[in-house]
Design a protein around this motif. Structure first.
Motif, short mmCIF file in Angstrom:
data_model
loop_
_atom_site.label_atom_id
_atom_site.label_comp_id
_atom_site.label_asym_id
_atom_site.label_seq_id
_atom_site.Cartn_x
_atom_site.Cartn_y
_atom_site.Cartn_z
N CYS A 1 -92.51 4.22 -17.69
CA CYS A 1 -92.75 3.04 -18.53
C CYS A 1 -92.87 3.40 -20.00
O CYS A 1 -92.41 2.65 -20.88
CB CYS A 1 -93.98 2.27 -18.05
N GLY A 2 -93.52 4.54 -20.29
CA GLY A 2 -93.69 4.95 -21.68
C GLY A 2 -94.90 4.39 -22.37
O GLY A 2 -95.19 4.76 -23.51
N HIS B 1 -101.62 1.86 -22.88
CA HIS B 1 -102.55 2.64 -23.70
C HIS B 1 -102.91 1.82 -24.93
O HIS B 1 -102.04 1.30 -25.63
CB HIS B 1 -101.90 3.95 -24.12
N THR B 2 -104.20 1.73 -25.23
CA THR B 2 -104.66 0.96 -26.38
C THR B 2 -105.26 1.82 -27.48
O THR B 2 -105.37 1.39 -28.62
CB THR B 2 -105.71 -0.08 -25.96
N GLY B 3 -105.67 3.04 -27.12
CA GLY B 3 -106.32 3.90 -28.11
C GLY B 3 -107.79 3.59 -28.26
O GLY B 3 -108.50 4.25 -29.02
N GLU C 1 -88.53 3.88 -20.36
CA GLU C 1 -88.16 2.52 -20.76
C GLU C 1 -88.48 2.31 -22.23
O GLU C 1 -87.72 1.69 -22.98
CB GLU C 1 -88.93 1.50 -19.91
N VAL C 2 -89.63 2.85 -22.66
CA VAL C 2 -90.05 2.79 -24.06
C VAL C 2 -90.55 4.18 -24.45
O VAL C 2 -91.32 4.79 -23.70
CB VAL C 2 -91.21 1.77 -24.26
N ARG C 3 -90.09 4.67 -25.59
CA ARG C 3 -90.62 5.95 -26.11
C ARG C 3 -91.47 5.63 -27.31
O ARG C 3 -90.95 5.37 -28.39
CB ARG C 3 -89.49 6.92 -26.47
N CYS D 1 -98.20 8.26 -19.67
CA CYS D 1 -96.97 8.40 -20.47
C CYS D 1 -97.30 8.66 -21.93
O CYS D 1 -96.67 9.51 -22.59
CB CYS D 1 -96.11 7.15 -20.35
N HIS D 2 -98.26 7.91 -22.46
CA HIS D 2 -98.63 8.05 -23.87
C HIS D 2 -99.01 9.49 -24.21
O HIS D 2 -98.52 10.08 -25.17
CB HIS D 2 -99.78 7.11 -24.22
#
Length: 223
Positions: free
Chosen positions: A195-196, A84-86, A220-222, A201-202
């Motif tokens: 993956c987060g 996700h980049t926004g 894996e990443v929050r 996920c985002h």
């Protein structure tokens, strides 16, 4: 009353099935596999949710022809599922061309065959960069297709109660209904842990943060 619920095993579709049950429908759960990277995790979660709802039926249909068509990072191994980049620049490559039309068509066939009065789909107009087959206009148009293409005596309502709601609003409704979110899966990339960092996920993690509750699945990443 009976309803066919498109049940991917994700946060939105699982909440949707609980909403349908709360509305008094007996659930016919329809799970569709199309070769997405996390299809096994989604299948396992969909089965658990269907069982928790005492669904009358759990039917899985394979749509692997969508991999032959390609055009999406969920169905084409040559394309990469990005973080996700926004930054929204057109449709994200996770959009599967006209996927929801395929899903609703199969759900309608099942509903007509089983004598169900409704088909439930958990689309949102706000999904990511605005998938075209998640818009209210698409749902309205497909209702006309259902009315025109089924038997004269058949009355099937296409239900998309989340179409104008945010993910946080959906999540809060699910909490009120007791949805077991630990048995749902949303990640585009990985079956365990999530993956987060992908779009799905985002937005899921953001909804849990806004609701003030920790997401129970492993990441894996929050972010």
């Amino acid at each position: 009353m009976k309803a066919v619920c498109l049940l991917s095993g994700g946060m939105d579709s699982s909440t949707l099935a609980y909403v349908a049950r709360d509305m008094g429908y007996h659930i016919i759960a329809l799970h569709l596999r199309y070769g997405q990277p996390t299809e096994d995790a989604e299948y396992d979660c969909a089965r658990k949710i269907a069982a928790s709802l005492d669904a009358e039926e759990f039917l899985t249909v394979n749509l692997d022809y969508l991999r032959s068509i390609g055009g999406s990072s969920l169905t084409d191994d040559a394309l990469t599922i990005g973080d996700h980049t926004g930054v929204e620049e057109g449709l994200p490559n996770t959009y599967v061309p006209f996927r929801n039309a395929n899903l609703i068509a199969i759900a309608t066939s099942l509903a007509e065959a089983r004598g169900a009065e409704a088909v439930f789909i958990g689309v949102q107009a706000s999904d990511y960069a605005g998938y075209p087959d998640c818009r209210p206009q698409f749902i309205d148009a497909f209702q006309q297709v259902i009315d025109t293409g089924t038997a004269d005596a058949t009355q099937i309502k296409l239900m998309a109660p989340f179409v104008t709601m945010s993910k946080t609003e959906i999540l809060k409704q699910g909490f009120a209904l007791g949805v077991p979110y630990g048995d749902t899966w949303s990640c585009y990339r990985s079956g365990a842990p999530a993956c987060g960092t992908c779009d799905s996920c985002h937005y899921r993690l953001a909804a849990f943060r806004e609701a003030g509750i920790e997401d129970p699945i492993p990441y894996e990443v929050r972010e």
